[in-house]
Write an enzyme that holds these catalytic residues in place. Structure first.
Site, PDB file in Angstrom:
ATOM      1  N   LYS A  36       0.820  -1.218   0.000  1.00 42.06           N
ATOM      2  CA  LYS A  36       0.000   0.000   0.000  1.00 42.06           C
ATOM      3  C   LYS A  36       0.851   1.264   0.000  1.00 42.06           C
ATOM      4  CE  LYS A  36      -0.737   0.540   4.994  1.00 42.06           C
ATOM      5  NZ  LYS A  36      -0.039   1.838   5.106  1.00 42.06           N
ATOM      6  N   THR A  37       1.929   1.278   0.796  1.00 33.92           N
ATOM      7  CA  THR A  37       2.773   2.475   0.841  1.00 33.92           C
ATOM      8  C   THR A  37       3.446   2.704  -0.509  1.00 33.92           C
ATOM      9  OG1 THR A  37       3.173   2.097   3.204  1.00 33.92           O
ATOM     10  CG2 THR A  37       4.662   3.609   2.066  1.00 33.92           C
ATOM     11  N   ASP A 225      -3.496   7.887   4.608  1.00 33.92           N
ATOM     12  CA  ASP A 225      -3.088   6.505   4.841  1.00 33.92           C
ATOM     13  C   ASP A 225      -3.759   5.987   6.115  1.00 33.92           C
ATOM     14  OD1 ASP A 225      -1.766   4.135   4.482  1.00 33.92           O
ATOM     15  OD2 ASP A 225       0.179   4.856   5.181  1.00 33.92           O
ATOM     16  N   GLU A 226      -3.895   4.660   6.218  1.00 40.72           N
ATOM     17  CA  GLU A 226      -4.481   4.018   7.403  1.00 40.72           C
ATOM     18  C   GLU A 226      -5.843   4.639   7.746  1.00 40.72           C
ATOM     19  OE1 GLU A 226      -3.173   1.419   8.343  1.00 40.72           O
ATOM     20  OE2 GLU A 226      -0.988   1.502   8.223  1.00 40.72           O
ATOM     21  N   GLN A 256      -7.812  -4.554   9.421  1.00 39.99           N
ATOM     22  CA  GLN A 256      -6.725  -4.198  10.332  1.00 39.99           C
ATOM     23  C   GLN A 256      -7.092  -3.017  11.225  1.00 39.99           C
ATOM     24  OE1 GLN A 256      -2.554  -4.738   8.729  1.00 39.99           O
ATOM     25  NE2 GLN A 256      -3.633  -4.617   6.779  1.00 39.99           N
ATOM     26  N   ARG A 611       1.810 -10.655  10.370  1.00 39.21           N
ATOM     27  CA  ARG A 611       3.170 -10.145  10.557  1.00 39.21           C
ATOM     28  C   ARG A 611       4.199 -11.187  10.145  1.00 39.21           C
ATOM     29  NH1 ARG A 611       1.830  -5.782   9.711  1.00 39.21           N
ATOM     30  NH2 ARG A 611      -0.146  -6.845   9.315  1.00 39.21           N
TER      31      ARG A 611
END
Length: 746
Positions: A36-37, A225-226, A256, A611
């Site tokens: 995504k980044t 973002d987020e 998330q 993770r």
């Protein structure tokens, strides 16, 4: 440096489609490990290089200063002009806007930003005279109420009108009055708090449309973002900024969303298409982080949630190792199992820092730490006290704050006795009373202590303190941040105070040296004054790396990471252990009594699983110590929802059993306590309450013939006497006897 259409060739098809989005609203649903980044940065670079957008008209907002700095650095490698991008956190953006336009809403130049302790100091002063607030009330409770109100854009009047008779155990009217007095006191000291950075910016935009228009000229293309972690105040700030040009692209993943306790509202991302019906939606489902077997577990888990946007992560990596599950006899055995497997993996050539142990609560770390210490495995714990939260750092920065803002009474009260200056509590109260009557600052009262006869004894000491602060105020204008902080440390007598504290004082002095280093590093990268440095320091969160080297002084570079599942978000490790997969831990006991709690706990487990890059270990204990007593533990309901390939192993790494079945139908065998090899094992019977007919555990969605759909919040009793507390959307909370309630799954 490629800035044309060729730039998108470095992305997969869906990433490239999102990066090529030009105008209008867009929602990018980015699964864990889906890049995504990378997509966000390439979109910004593509806007500049291909569409010719001025970098100075692009705003990108994220949640940490570290993430914003990394995004700016990565963008600079792709396109010229990245130094003119506006990349910041929500709060940093608020500081920038309020510094430029705050005078419109009564903020004078030089206003300071109060942190948690500053808030509590004010609340301690005012709460004693408010009816309904007793002497045993913690100011932390009031601070939490106020912070939560601000995240929901509630004023003191709004809080007073809320329908709840009690808020966090306090009478509603008392909490609202404390909020009102707190705001008045803060305003009189030309200060704002962390929450104000958003709420006051929103107020500024609502009351002064011309200011909003001016900021919109600087933020024509907005990226958030987020987005799943935004609260109501951040949502409204985003909405206002995007209201004119509507060039808003948000990135996030409902699966998330794990920060409800901080005020995050998952509905912000779930309802994005309702807010912007013409929004384009891009699904990033290719996962570049985890093996196929790990992702299979994650997908099977999260599909049980209802509050989500349907997606399935697809692994780019190969199948990988089976997921390992171990049920230990007790919590000590669980810790020893983790330590033994860490040792085995180290023997295979793994670095210690390739491996992480994740848990639901910090309290679980103690046993893990002890097990690792016994076999000399180096470990570092993430989530301790941050550098800028340490006493000596806060004291020196309070001196600096008072030097640049003489009206800051909170800072003065913090440091006037550090070191002691012969100005006791009685003298301070007289100074405070004189300042109140004369509507001035405490520092002004100190300066007039002798001339106006405010103090009989200690008047000259108060005047000396005021003179000291005047000298520091002059120095603040004349010296760079690091030099000024060194002057503060050297001239206030603070070092003499620390020298009296022995070894602990020595550590604190080293921390002050590191503070000066931090200020110097900041000045090397930024143009600004000590006031600007203090702004940035106030904005640093516990996950930002400006905690500096001082926090990790003496910690091994190569060490196993121990942290909570919440702290693990945004990170990745080749090997991950998730311990305590039991009812009451994961999901937590508190989640059983909160609507939506089980789904958030499931998302938290999902974050932990994703993770893992290569290997994933899940552990539980048959018995666990709580409140000084050892009690039988029950496997997490989430284990029953997982299907996939599992190895069940003994503490020595030997495979006891392998199955490719649903956990709902299979409970593996585990080594008997004290068994020396894989051949000795006992079968564990499936005793899950979900197989016991009408038994409930909390969190289930149900339907009632009269009340409609609801969610089980709490359970009492067993069998025919089992009683459930259910929250129904149409009828509120009801207590029902299961035998007669005629409940069905919703």
């Amino acid at each position: 440096m490629s800035t044309g259409p060729d730039l998108l060739q470095h992305l997969n098809d869906t990433q490239a489609q999102a990066a090529d989005h030009y105008t209008g609203p867009a929602l990018v649903i980015a699964g864990a490990g889906s890049g995504k980044t990378r997509t966000l940065i390439y979109r910004i670079a593509h806007l500049i290089g291909h569409y010719g957008v001025n970098p100075g008209e692009i705003l990108a907002v994220t949640f940490t200063n570290k993430a914003a700095a990394e995004m700016r650095e990565r963008a600079s490698h792709l396109v010229p002009g990245a130094d003119r991008l506006w990349m910041s956190t929500f709060h940093s953006a608020g500081v920038r806007i309020l510094r430029a336009y705050g005078e419109h809403i009564g903020l004078r130049r030089g206003f300071v930003i109060y942190d948690d302790d500053d808030q509590q100091d004010i609340l301690k002063e005012i709460m004693g005279s408010i009816p309904g607030i007793g002497p045993d009330t913690s100011p932390r409770v009031l601070r939490a109420i106020i912070d939560r109100a601000k995240s929901n854009l509630l004023t003191p009047a709004d809080l007073g009108r809320s329908g709840e008779p009690f808020i966090s155990g306090l009478p509603r009217e008392a909490a609202a009055e404390a909020y009102r007095r707190y705001e008045a006191r803060k305003k009189g000291q030309n200060a704002i708090d962390f929450g104000d950075l958003i709420t006051e910016t929103v107020r500024l935009f609502h009351e002064f449309p011309a200011v909003l228009n001016a900021v919109q000229n600087r933020a024509k293309f907005i990226h958030v973002d987020e987005y799943q972690d935004t609260n109501k105040a951040q949502y409204e700030l985003t909405r206002l900024l995007a209201s004119r040009d509507r060039n808003l692209l948000v990135v996030g993943d409902p699966d998330q969303s794990i920060y409800k306790f901080r005020g995050a509202d998952i509905q912000n991302i779930l309802d994005f298409q309702k807010d912007y019906p013409d929004a384009k939606v891009y699904m990033l489902e290719h996962n570049y982080r985890s093996s196929a077997r790990v992702l299979s577990v994650a997908n099977r888990l999260i599909e049980n949630n209802t509050e989500r946007l349907d997606k399935t992560l697809v692994a780019v990596k190969e199948e990988g190792h089976p997921v390992v599950f171990h049920r230990a006899t007790d919590h000590r055995g669980e810790g020893d199992f983790v330590a033994q497997w860490l040792t085995l993996l180290r023997g295979e050539g793994r670095a210690w820092n390739d491996m992480a142990v994740l848990y639901r609560t910090n309290a679980q770390s103690r046993v893990i730490e002890e097990s690792l210490r016994r076999v000399q495995i180096p470990a570092k714990i993430v989530g301790g006290v941050g550098f800028y939260d340490r006493r000596e750092i806060r004291d020196v920065l309070a001196y600096a704050r008072l030097a640049i803002n003489p009206q800051d009474d909170v800072a003065l009260r913090r440091i006037i006795g550090r070191p002691r200056r012969g100005i006791g509590d009685t003298a301070l109260e007289k100074l405070l009373e004189w300042a109140r009557v004369n509507e001035t600052s405490l520092l002004t009262a100190c300066a007039n202590a002798a001339e106006r006869g405010i103090l009989d004894r200690g008047a000259q000491k108060a005047v000396d303190f005021a003179n000291l602060m005047q000298g520091l105020s002059d120095a603040a204008d004349a010296y760079r941040p690091a030099e000024f902080l060194r002057i503060v440390i050297d001239t206030t007598g603070y070092l003499d105070l620390l020298r009296q504290e022995g070894q602990e004082g020595q550590v604190r002095m080293e921390n002050l040296d590191e503070l000066v280093n931090a200020a110097q590093e900041w000045a090397d990268e930024n143009e600004g004054t000590i006031a600007d440095f203090l702004d940035d320091a106030a904005l640093l969160s516990s996950v930002d790396d400006m905690r500096t080297k001082a926090e990790n002084k003496g910690a091994p570079e190569d060490a196993v990471t121990l942290m909570t599942l919440h702290n693990a978000k945004g990170l990745e490790f080749p090997v991950v252990f998730i311990v305590g997969t039991e009812e009451g831990l994961l999901p937590s006991r508190g989640a059983l009594t909160e609507a939506g709690g089980i789904e958030e706990e499931r998302r938290l487990f999902y974050v932990g699983i994703t993770r893992a890059m290569e290997r994933l270990f899940l552990t539980a204990a048959e018995n666990r110590m709580q409140y000084g007593k050892t009690n039988a533990a029950e496997d997490s309901r989430f284990l029953e929802e997982i299907e996939g390939d599992f190895e069940t192993v003994d503490p020595y790494g030997q495979v006891v059993e392998y199955r490719q079945k649903s956990w709902k139908n299979y409970r593996p065998t585990v080594p008997a306590h004290g068994a020396s090899g894989a051949g000795q094992s006992v079968a564990v019977k499936n005793t899950s309450p979900l197989t016991a007919g009408m038994a409930y555990r909390g969190g289930e969605k149900v339907r009632h013939p009269k009340f409609g759909e609801g969610q089980v919040l709490a359970v009492a009793g067993m069998g025919e006497k089992q009683e459930v507390t259910v929250h129904f959307a149409s009828a509120g909370v009801k207590k029902l006897i299961v035998k007669f309630a005629n409940l069905t799954p919703a």
